[in-house]
Design an enzyme around this catalytic site. Structure first.
Site, PDB file in Angstrom:
ATOM      1  N   ARG A 169      10.930  31.045  -0.208  1.00  0.00           N
ATOM      2  CA  ARG A 169      10.401  29.822   0.404  1.00  0.00           C
ATOM      3  C   ARG A 169       8.877  29.815   0.436  1.00  0.00           C
ATOM      4  O   ARG A 169       8.253  28.745   0.379  1.00  0.00           O
ATOM      5  CB  ARG A 169      10.971  29.664   1.822  1.00  0.00           C
ATOM      6  CG  ARG A 169      12.419  29.203   1.808  1.00  0.00           C
ATOM      7  CD  ARG A 169      13.016  29.048   3.178  1.00  0.00           C
ATOM      8  NE  ARG A 169      14.307  28.363   3.110  1.00  0.00           N
ATOM      9  CZ  ARG A 169      15.136  28.237   4.121  1.00  0.00           C
ATOM     10  NH1 ARG A 169      14.824  28.744   5.309  1.00  0.00           N
ATOM     11  NH2 ARG A 169      16.287  27.607   3.975  1.00  0.00           N
ATOM     12  N   GLY A 207      21.135  21.955   5.068  1.00  0.00           N
ATOM     13  CA  GLY A 207      21.580  20.784   5.818  1.00  0.00           C
ATOM     14  C   GLY A 207      21.007  19.478   5.312  1.00  0.00           C
ATOM     15  O   GLY A 207      21.708  18.462   5.250  1.00  0.00           O
ATOM     16  N   LYS A 266      36.383  24.428   4.355  1.00  0.00           N
ATOM     17  CA  LYS A 266      37.127  23.448   5.133  1.00  0.00           C
ATOM     18  C   LYS A 266      36.827  22.011   4.743  1.00  0.00           C
ATOM     19  O   LYS A 266      35.669  21.622   4.602  1.00  0.00           O
ATOM     20  CB  LYS A 266      36.824  23.639   6.631  1.00  0.00           C
ATOM     21  CG  LYS A 266      37.297  24.983   7.183  1.00  0.00           C
ATOM     22  CD  LYS A 266      37.035  25.073   8.674  1.00  0.00           C
ATOM     23  CE  LYS A 266      37.587  26.380   9.239  1.00  0.00           C
ATOM     24  NZ  LYS A 266      37.382  26.476  10.700  1.00  0.00           N
ATOM     25  N   GLY A 300      23.661  26.386   1.159  1.00  0.00           N
ATOM     26  CA  GLY A 300      23.515  27.825   1.304  1.00  0.00           C
ATOM     27  C   GLY A 300      24.371  28.667   0.385  1.00  0.00           C
ATOM     28  O   GLY A 300      23.877  29.446  -0.437  1.00  0.00           O
TER      29      GLY A 300
END
Length: 397
Positions: free
Chosen positions: A36, A377, A197, A354
Site C-alpha cells: 500500500r 470493502g 456465503k 481480500g
C-alpha cells in the site's frame, strides 16, 4: 464519472493534503508488507515534482476515537521514506497546534505524515469541526484512498467540500478501471463471484446479474446453489436457509438474460485440511460423508470457455478452498487462463477483494490482470452498485 485529477490543479507552493491508505501489516514494530505504501508513491512524487508540499492523512486500525500507541503511524514513516527516496517527517497529531507547526516547518522536497486520523472521534463521525481543523492545514485536497471511499468520514467526504480537490493517481486508476469493467464495458461481460456465503453477497449477485452476460459462482456459495437445485452436497458448507433466495437469484438472472455457471464436477474430501485425500465426482454425486472443496476440471474448462467468449471480466472471490492445496487448482487454472487472455489483448480483467487478491497472487496470475484492486470493502460496494461517499464528494468538486 466526472472528477478532477492532478492535471487540473496548480500545486506549486501549495500545502497538499493527500488522503492515503497506509493501513499496512506490521510485525515486531516494522512494516512487513509495503504494497500500500508503494501504491501511493506516484501521487506523492508528482506533488513533489510540481512544487507542492505533501501532507499525508491516513488511518491505522480501529482505535475507536482515542489515541492508542499500538496504532500509531510513526513506524510507517521510515518505511515510507525508504520507498519514496525523500525525507518524511512525522507529526504526533493530525490537527491542532502540533500539526500546524509541523506543516509550517515542512521544507520543500519533504513529506509530512500526520498521526492516525482515527485517534479523534470526529474522523469517523464526519464531524464538521474536525473537517475544518484538517482543512486549515492545507490549500488543496487530494484523495488517493479508494479503499476508504465507501466511508463517509471527515477525511474522505467532508474535506473534499472545503478545499479545491482532485483524485490522486491511484484513485484515478481504480475508478477508470472499474468504469471500464462495469459502467462502460466492452461486451460480453463475465463475472466470477466466489467465497463462503451467499448471504454476504446478495447485493453483489443482484447487481451483477443485471449487468453481465455470464455469472460464474464458486466457492462455498456454489454449494448453496447446487443444493437449491436439489443436489446433495454432503457435509459441504451450505446455507440451507438461503435455498429459496438462491432459486430467486437464478430465476431473476434467467429473466435478465444472464447465464449462471455452476460446477458440473467437484473435488470432494472427507477432511478440511491441506493435502487431504480427494477425488473428482460429478456435481450430483457428492458422497454423504464428504465435502466439496473445489470445482473439478470439467467445471474449469466450462469457466475458461466463458472467458474465451467474453471481452470483459470482473472477479471477486475464489472458486474453492484455495488456502489448502490441492483445492486451489480450479482458482489457479481459471486465473491463469484469464491472465493469458489479458496478455493477448482479448480480455479486460478487473479483480478485487481480500481473498481474491491473495488467491490471484498465489496463482501467479495477478500481475497479468488489467487491474487488481486491494480496496476490499470499497471494491465490493462499487460492484454492488452502491454510491461511495468519497467518490461522490470528488465528483461534486
Amino acid at each position: 464519472m466526472t472528477f478532477k485529477t492532478l492535471d487540473d490543479l496548480d500545486l506549486r507552493g501549495k500545502r497538499v493534503l493527500i488522503r492515503v491508505d497506509l493501513n499496512v501489516p506490521m510485525q515486531d514494530g516494522r512494516v512487513s508488507d509495503d504494497t500500500r505504501i508503494r501504491a501511493v508513491l506516484p501521487t506523492i512524487r508528482e506533488v513533489l515534482d510540481k512544487g507542492g508540499k505533501p501532507i499525508l492523512l491516513a488511518h491505522f486500525g480501529r482505535p475507536k476515537g482515542k489515541p492508542n500507541p499500538q496504532m500509531s503511524l510513526a513506524p510507517v514513516a521510515p518505511a515510507l521514506e525508504a520507498a519514496l527516496g525523500a525525507p518524511v517527517r512525522f507529526a504526533p497529531d493530525c490537527v491542532g497546534p502540533v500539526a500546524a507547526q509541523a506543516v509550517a516547518e515542512l521544507p520543500e522536497g519533504a513529506v509530512l505524515l500526520l498521526e492516525n486520523l482515527r485517534f479523534h472521534p470526529g474522523e469517523e463521525a464526519n464531524d464538521p469541526a474536525f473537517a475544518d481543523a484538517l482543512a486549515a492545514l492545507g490549500d488543496v485536497y487530494v484523495n488517493d484512498a479508494f479503499s476508504a471511499a465507501h466511508r463517509a468520514h471527515a477525511s474522505t467526504e467532508a474535506l473534499a467540500r472545503r478545499l479545491p480537490c482532485a483524485a490522486g493517481r491511484l484513485m484515478q486508476k481504480e475508478l477508470e478501471a472499474l468504469e471500464k469493467a462495469l459502467a462502460r464495458p466492452e461486451r460480453p461481460v463475465a463475472a466470477v463471484v466466489g467465497g463462503a456465503k451467499v448471504s454476504t453477497k446478495l447485493d453483489l449477485l443482484g447487481n451483477l446479474s443485471g449487468r453481465v452476460e455470464r455469472l460464474v459462482i464458486g466457492g462455498g456459495m456454489a454449494n448453496t446453489f447446487l443444493a437449491a437445485q436439489g443436489l446433495e452436497v454432503g457435509r459441504s458448507l451450505c446455507e440451507r436457509d438461503m435455498l429459496d433466495t438462491a432459486r430467486d437469484i437464478m430465476r431473476e438472472a434467467a429473466g435478465r438474460g444472464c447465464e449462471i455457471i455452476l460446477p458440473i464436477d467437484v473435488v470432494v474430501a472427507e477432511e478440511f485440511k491441506a493435502h487431504a485425500p480427494s477425488r473428482v465426482v460429478p456435481a450430483e454425486a457428492c458422497p454423504a460423508d464428504a465435502m466439496i472443496l473445489d470445482a473439478g476440471p470439467q467445471s474449469v474448462a466450462r469457466i475458461c470457455a466463458a472467458f474465451d467468449a467474453s471481452r470483459t471480466l470482473v472477479w471477486n472471490g475464489p472458486l474453492g478452498a484455495f488456502e489448502l492445496p490441492p483445492f486451489n487448482a480450479a482458482t489457479d487454472a481459471a486465473a491463469r487462463h484469464a491472465a493469458r487472455l489479458t496478455r493477448e489483448g482479448r480480455l479486460l480483467s478487473v479483480a478485487g477483494g481480500g481473498d481474491t487478491v491473495a488467491a490471484l497472487n498465489a496463482s501467479g496470475a495477478a500481475q497479468d490482470f488489467s487491474y487488481v484492486s486491494t480496496a476490499g470493502g470499497a471494491f465490493l460496494e462499487w460492484l454492488e452498485g452502491k454510491t461511495l461517499p468519497g467518490v461522490a464528494a470528488l465528483e461534486a468538486c
